[in-house]
Design a protein around this motif. Structure first.
Motif, PDB file in Angstrom:
ATOM      1  N   ASN A  59      24.653   9.648  11.530  1.00 30.67           N
ATOM      2  CA  ASN A  59      24.120  10.340  12.963  1.00 30.67           C
ATOM      3  C   ASN A  59      22.880  11.250  12.543  1.00 30.67           C
ATOM      4  O   ASN A  59      22.341  11.737  13.304  1.00 30.67           O
ATOM      5  CB  ASN A  59      25.115  11.269  13.350  1.00 30.67           C
ATOM      6  N   CYS A 149      33.995  11.786  23.415  1.00 31.87           N
ATOM      7  CA  CYS A 149      33.084  11.031  23.809  1.00 31.87           C
ATOM      8  C   CYS A 149      33.252   9.536  23.313  1.00 31.87           C
ATOM      9  O   CYS A 149      33.039   8.721  23.925  1.00 31.87           O
ATOM     10  CB  CYS A 149      31.675  11.580  23.753  1.00 31.87           C
ATOM     11  N   HIS A 150      33.282   9.596  21.901  1.00 27.72           N
ATOM     12  CA  HIS A 150      33.191   8.262  21.250  1.00 27.72           C
ATOM     13  C   HIS A 150      34.579   7.527  21.601  1.00 27.72           C
ATOM     14  O   HIS A 150      34.646   6.060  21.716  1.00 27.72           O
ATOM     15  CB  HIS A 150      33.010   8.405  19.719  1.00 27.72           C
ATOM     16  N   ARG A 153      33.997   6.455  25.303  1.00 26.50           N
ATOM     17  CA  ARG A 153      33.016   5.614  25.827  1.00 26.50           C
ATOM     18  C   ARG A 153      32.442   4.374  24.510  1.00 26.50           C
ATOM     19  O   ARG A 153      32.031   3.521  25.181  1.00 26.50           O
ATOM     20  CB  ARG A 153      31.625   6.216  25.839  1.00 26.50           C
ATOM     21  N   ARG A 178      35.338  17.922  35.155  1.00 27.50           N
ATOM     22  CA  ARG A 178      34.076  17.259  34.096  1.00 27.50           C
ATOM     23  C   ARG A 178      34.789  16.970  32.754  1.00 27.50           C
ATOM     24  O   ARG A 178      34.361  17.246  31.929  1.00 27.50           O
ATOM     25  CB  ARG A 178      33.176  18.387  33.797  1.00 27.50           C
ATOM     26  N   GLU A 180      34.914  14.364  31.325  1.00 30.12           N
ATOM     27  CA  GLU A 180      34.403  13.236  30.213  1.00 30.12           C
ATOM     28  C   GLU A 180      32.933  14.105  29.843  1.00 30.12           C
ATOM     29  O   GLU A 180      32.431  13.269  29.180  1.00 30.12           O
ATOM     30  CB  GLU A 180      34.262  11.962  31.227  1.00 30.12           C
ATOM     31  N   GLU A 181      32.907  15.186  30.063  1.00 29.44           N
ATOM     32  CA  GLU A 181      31.622  15.689  29.521  1.00 29.44           C
ATOM     33  C   GLU A 181      31.987  16.276  27.987  1.00 29.44           C
ATOM     34  O   GLU A 181      32.949  17.000  27.819  1.00 29.44           O
ATOM     35  CB  GLU A 181      31.122  17.119  30.432  1.00 29.44           C
ATOM     36  N   CYS A 182      31.011  16.249  27.225  1.00 29.58           N
ATOM     37  CA  CYS A 182      30.897  16.352  25.952  1.00 29.58           C
ATOM     38  C   CYS A 182      31.084  17.860  25.592  1.00 29.58           C
ATOM     39  O   CYS A 182      30.825  18.734  26.434  1.00 29.58           O
ATOM     40  CB  CYS A 182      29.613  15.979  25.133  1.00 29.58           C
ATOM     41  N   GLY A 184      29.924  18.997  23.135  1.00 30.08           N
ATOM     42  CA  GLY A 184      28.781  19.916  22.194  1.00 30.08           C
ATOM     43  C   GLY A 184      28.874  19.924  20.891  1.00 30.08           C
ATOM     44  O   GLY A 184      27.867  20.335  20.205  1.00 30.08           O
ATOM     45  N   PHE A 185      29.870  19.058  20.022  1.00 30.30           N
ATOM     46  CA  PHE A 185      29.990  19.051  18.840  1.00 30.30           C
ATOM     47  C   PHE A 185      28.689  18.397  18.356  1.00 30.30           C
ATOM     48  O   PHE A 185      27.619  18.967  17.555  1.00 30.30           O
ATOM     49  CB  PHE A 185      31.113  18.803  18.363  1.00 30.30           C
ATOM     50  N   GLY A 186      28.927  17.068  18.398  1.00 33.45           N
ATOM     51  CA  GLY A 186      27.832  16.081  18.052  1.00 33.45           C
ATOM     52  C   GLY A 186      27.383  16.255  16.424  1.00 33.45           C
ATOM     53  O   GLY A 186      26.220  15.914  16.072  1.00 33.45           O
ATOM     54  N   PHE A 189      24.273  17.802  15.288  1.00 26.60           N
ATOM     55  CA  PHE A 189      23.716  18.723  15.952  1.00 26.60           C
ATOM     56  C   PHE A 189      24.091  20.253  16.502  1.00 26.60           C
ATOM     57  O   PHE A 189      23.473  21.038  17.003  1.00 26.60           O
ATOM     58  CB  PHE A 189      23.992  17.765  17.422  1.00 26.60           C
ATOM     59  N   SER A 197      24.203  23.227  21.777  1.00 21.87           N
ATOM     60  CA  SER A 197      25.485  23.004  21.456  1.00 21.87           C
ATOM     61  C   SER A 197      26.652  24.004  21.950  1.00 21.87           C
ATOM     62  O   SER A 197      27.542  23.603  22.605  1.00 21.87           O
ATOM     63  CB  SER A 197      25.538  22.744  20.055  1.00 21.87           C
ATOM     64  N   MET A 200      26.970  24.052  25.780  1.00 22.63           N
ATOM     65  CA  MET A 200      27.846  22.869  26.130  1.00 22.63           C
ATOM     66  C   MET A 200      29.238  23.154  25.973  1.00 22.63           C
ATOM     67  O   MET A 200      30.018  22.902  26.887  1.00 22.63           O
ATOM     68  CB  MET A 200      27.352  21.419  25.384  1.00 22.63           C
ATOM     69  N   HIS A 226      35.744  22.184  17.230  1.00 19.77           N
ATOM     70  CA  HIS A 226      34.746  22.872  18.139  1.00 19.77           C
ATOM     71  C   HIS A 226      35.270  23.846  18.950  1.00 19.77           C
ATOM     72  O   HIS A 226      34.839  25.048  18.926  1.00 19.77           O
ATOM     73  CB  HIS A 226      33.645  21.840  18.474  1.00 19.77           C
TER      74      HIS A 226
END
Lengths: 250, 208, 487
Positions: A59, A149-150, A153, A178, A180-182, A184-186, A189, A197, A200, A226
């Protein structure tokens, strides 16, 4: 004789890939997962040679380094029947992105695709292979569930964890806004663009708190780490738990 | 190198293709035409179209409806055959047969209503399909603040798929095909829906 | 070290009023979109996305063939095709057309490619007055700002902002009602439409077989732009092609729904050349500009070529947690949101704003809503890889590269990994009592600025597993020590 693929599919031996994060920071999640799997009739093994799936490097754009680690992963789990992972993100890395990493190496790519069919996110395995929605757990709390998220999706996991939660005695699930909203970890990121982040995460925490739940449940230790980091910083009394921990409790 | 050759040669080298190399057939068109009765098509059109629909049982009732909607407005009408046959162009204050482009423009700009036919209506999504022609000018359905379109029931199609089944290449028919889904609208200021931005604020469809 | 983009992010995150406006608007778009693509409303939605993807892939893979087809068809109907290798060629072409036909006033409908080539500036400098006619775009032109969102250019402006702007620029009385503001614009622009010599539009699709441009809108300004003036110039990127009109049965079902949550927009125009014999309205002359401006570079990259499938619906921005927080103007380049994050680096070069593809948590919300199934997250990953490769070539001692080299080395040596964890734990456990870290060192500092960071577990999973599995109990010394201490 059964073809090897079918034999493997029918096997009740599972190999745990606990992920580097669970191994080093949240071992309770790995133990909970193995408890649940054993409870429903699977024999668990842990391959001590396992480390990481390679996602942090992948990533971050360091494909070569990720590829080396992916190749190592393939070797480690070459002959495992089912590989069970307490993370949607790492499962998806192995199942979907390994093939990308080996696009110039057909042999490895084939091995990766084949191995990908034996890799399961934990709740995916329980509901679709073991065909179990109720593991006899009890957890008397009001909870909310965060779709990571992963898992959502890339693996299409939406109803499996909810079905499992529905069958937990004493548990009340309150969906957050909401959902399904991330969070902010990523991965990197979260430090490279930490301000974004954090913003989010702020939104996610507001949604969690608004449900009034006492715990937030997830499928990925990374998102949970997170979220918990944010909850703790704010001094909010909401627990974060991996779904495996809820299912392991009686 | 002139731009044409430069662009084409860049495209070809990017794709590894030769000059004049043909292309295989594109994926087959996805045209799925539902089987709906005429009543069903009209019902769906009325439901889906974002303007007002009036289903007229007879020509007289259609005429009454149109007369009421354009009453008190200077009206410019197209030369659509169906409109003429119904005698709608003979209603009071209706101008028709204007062939001078400048005059037509000015009339459209000052008119209170535009009266047109429609090549087809489409039930799902609700829309009119209007081919421009010497009988159907582009600006009549656009400039006046209200637009009244009249068409016979047999020209109500089921879907976009059916439209492209009967009209596989609109360019063969006209320089302009427009699909009209309802009144002119915008949400550009705070997402608040406002009608009649540049085109008509009111659209009426009369199906006979 | 923060880049210009990171500074923009910082400023945007501090503007709470702006954030609220964007969130409200993008939420509305997303809710409306969900309503019209729901399985009970549009059961064939996923099938349509697949078909749209396949058609785009086919067209882009044989683009030279379709470009020549459209050229021949447009010419056969008396239209002109102008090929433009870059932005300069494109603006010069428009200026030359205007001069040839003695055009002084040009009405314009919304077109991202005309933003990309900075057409309005060039026209103004050459004595041609360009007037944007899409309400949102008109507001942006008055404010001298670039569009904020692909579909809703003035999405960030409140009614008060617009009212102030109209007072200042148009000298009208102040009124905040969107209805009234819209009528002001209608009056001003109606005059422009009727007096304009030239109409400049973009193109949502260019239909090769028909030699036609397809334009989708709600206001009617595009119909005006393309029907009222003598000259119609359509400016299109070369990637806008589709093979046949029948393909619109797929694309039109997706575009309105994905962009603004409408099963069909108020107007869809299918325009094939100048006015024909007998038709009274419509342009005398029709020009189709086919603009490359970096597109063939994208085309040459087989892996990321799919970026060109984009039909500019803006759905990816509406669901993007990053766009929703930082808004359209924070992005460098013409295109904002997730599609901008993958398009801009390919147009402008990877070094232009190297943070851009990294400004994503890879949550995948964009890919999920893309009507032509562009795998945006995968494109972001590929760009990250290319950017890091480039940086490593320039700087052999790139610290991040070295860190990941070291990481990879450890991750392939499980005993080293074990002992590294073990020693880190032994070292840290001497310092605190396993509470979460509130002030992290160097690399962790950005994290702990707003969040606590977890401590290493007293005993790793592998240690616990061993202890559990074997009665002999391989318990590492520091854990044993700790056990004793705890007891």
């Amino acid at each position: 004789m059964l073809p090897i693929a079918l034999e493997r599919f029918m096997s009740t031996r599972v190999s745990l890939f606990v992920t580097c994060l669970v191994d080093q920071f949240f071992p309770r999640i790995g133990l909970a997962m193995s408890d649940v799997l054993e409870r429903v009739g699977y024999e668990c093994e842990f391959r001590r040679d396992q480390t990481c799936c390679g996602q942090p490097a992948f990533n971050s754009g360091f494909t070569g380094e990720a590829r080396e680690v992916a190749r190592y992963f393939l070797k480690t789990f070459e002959d495992a029947d089912h590989i069970i992972v307490p993370s949607g993100s790492c499962s998806s890395m192995i199942r979907h992105h390994f093939a990308d990493l080996f696009h110039k190496d057909t042999g490895a790519q084939k091995a990766a695709s084949e191995l990908g069919t034996r890799v399961y996110e934990f709740t995916e395995f329980l509901t679709s292979v073991a065909q179990i929605d109720d593991v006899g757990a009890r957890y008397e709390e009001v909870v909310t569930f965060h779709d990571s998220c992963h898992a959502l999706r890339e693996l299409g996991i939406k109803s499996a964890p909810r079905r499992l939660l529905e069958n937990v005695r004493g548990l009340e699930l309150r969906e957050m806004k909401r959902v399904e909203e991330c969070c902010g970890f990523g991965g990197t990121f979260s430090v490279k663009l930490s301000e974004l982040s954090s913003d989010m995460l702020n939104g996610k925490i507001q949604s969690i708190v608004a449900t009034g739940a006492s715990s937030v449940i997830g499928l990925d230790a990374s998102c949970l780490m997170h979220i918990e980091g944010g909850l703790r910083r704010r001094g909010l009394p909401v627990r974060t738990l991996h779904l495996a921990e809820v299912l392991a409790s009686r | 190198m002139p731009d044409r050759e430069q662009v084409l040669s860049n495209v070809r080298s990017a794709l590894g293709r030769r000059v004049g190399q043909p292309a295989p057939d594109p994926p087959p068109s996805r045209i799925v035409v539902p089987q709906w009765s005429r009543e069903e098509r009209i019902r769906r059109f009325s439901k889906n179209f974002r303007g007002e629909t009036f289903v007229a049982p007879s020509a007289d009732e259609a005429r009454d409806f149109v007369a009421e909607k354009i009453d008190g407005y200077e009206t410019i009408a197209s030369k659509d055959e169906f409109l003429c046959d119904l005698g709608l162009v003979n209603l009071p204050d209706v101008r028709v047969n204007v062939d001078d482009p400048h005059e037509l423009r000015v009339l459209c700009a000052v008119a209170g209503a535009g009266l047109t036919g429609a090549t087809y209506a489409i039930a799902d999504p609700g829309a009119l399909a209007v081919l421009a022609s010497n009988e159907e000018e582009r600006l009549i359905s656009l400039l006046p603040p209200r637009h009244v379109a009249v068409l016979p029931a047999h020209r109500v199609l089921t879907s976009l798929d059916e439209l492209f089944a009967v009209l596989p290449d609109p360019a063969l028919e006209s320089s302009s095909l427009v699909l009209i889904g309802g009144p002119s609208r915008t949400g550009d200021i705070e997402m608040s829906l406002t009608l009649g931005v540049h085109g008509p604020r009111e659209v009426y469809v009369v199906i006979i | 070290m923060s880049t210009a983009f990171q500074k923009e992010i910082h400023v945007a995150l501090g503007d709470l009023k702006l954030q609220k406006t964007i969130t409200t608007a993008t939420d509305r778009f997303s809710e409306k979109r969900l309503d019209v693509v729901a399985p009970n409303v549009l059961p064939e939605y996923q099938e349509l996305r697949d078909q749209a993807h396949h058609i785009k892939r086919h067209t882009i893979d044989h683009l030279d063939y379709y470009l020549e087809t459209v050229e021949a068809r447009v010419q056969s109907r008396g239209g002109h095709v102008v090929w433009c290798a870059d932005a300069e060629a494109a603006v010069n072409a428009v200026i030359a057309i205007a001069r040839k036909h003695d055009a002084k006033l040009a009405v314009k409908s919304k077109s991202m490619v005309s933003e990309e080539i900075h057409l309005n500036d060039a026209l103004e400098k050459n004595g041609i007055e360009p007037v944007e006619t899409d309400l949102g775009e008109y507001i942006q032109q008055l404010a001298r700002e670039r569009p904020y969102h692909i579909v809703a250019p003035a999405l960030h402006k409140t009614r008060g902002d617009v009212a102030d702007l109209f007072v200042e620029k148009l000298g009208v009385e102040r009124n905040e009602e969107p209805e009234e503001l819209t009528q002001v614009a209608r009056r001003v622009l109606r005059r422009k439409f009727l007096n304009a010599d030239m109409g400049i539009s973009g193109a949502n699709f260019v239909v090769a077989e028909s030699g036609a441009v397809v334009l989708v809108e709600n206001e009617g300004n595009i119909r005006m732009t393309t029907s009222a003036p003598r000259i119609h110039v359509a400016v299109a990127g070369i990637e806008k092609l589709i093979p046949r009109a029948t393909d619109l049965a797929v694309f039109l079902k997706l575009l309105g729904r994905s962009g603004s949550g409408q099963p069909i927009t108020s107007y869809t125009s299918f325009l094939s050349g100048p006015r024909r014999d007998g038709e009274i309205n419509g342009p005398d002359e029709f020009y189709l500009l086919l603009v490359d401006n970096g597109r063939t570079r994208v085309l040459a990259d087989k892996e990321k070529r799919q970026t060109l499938y984009c039909i500019r619906c803006g759905a990816c921005s509406n669901v993007c947690p990053v766009y929703r927080r930082i808004g359209g103007h924070s992005y460098p380049g013409t295109y904002s949101g997730p599609i901008g994050a993958i398009l801009t680096p390919q147009f402008a070069g990877l070094g232009h704003e190297p943070t851009l593809p990294f400004a994503s948590s890879l949550c995948g919300a964009c890919g999920e809503v893309c009507p032509v199934k562009i795998d945006i997250p995968r494109m972001l990953l590929a760009l990250r890889r290319d950017i890091k490769k480039g940086e490593a070539r320039e700087n052999r001692w790139l610290p991040e590269k070295l860190a990941f080299r070291g990481w990879s080395w450890v991750m392939r040596r499980p005993r080293v990994f074990e002992w590294a964890g073990f020693f880190a734990q032994a070292f840290l456990s001497g310092q605190d009592d396993h509470s979460w870290v509130r002030t992290g060192p160097a690399l962790l500092a950005p994290w702990t600025a707003t969040r606590d960071f977890p401590p290493l577990a007293p005993r790793s999973f592998r240690e616990l597993w061993r202890a559990r599995q074997s009665s002999s109990g391989w318990i590492p010394t520091h854990a044993a020590r700790k056990q004793k201490k705890d007891a």
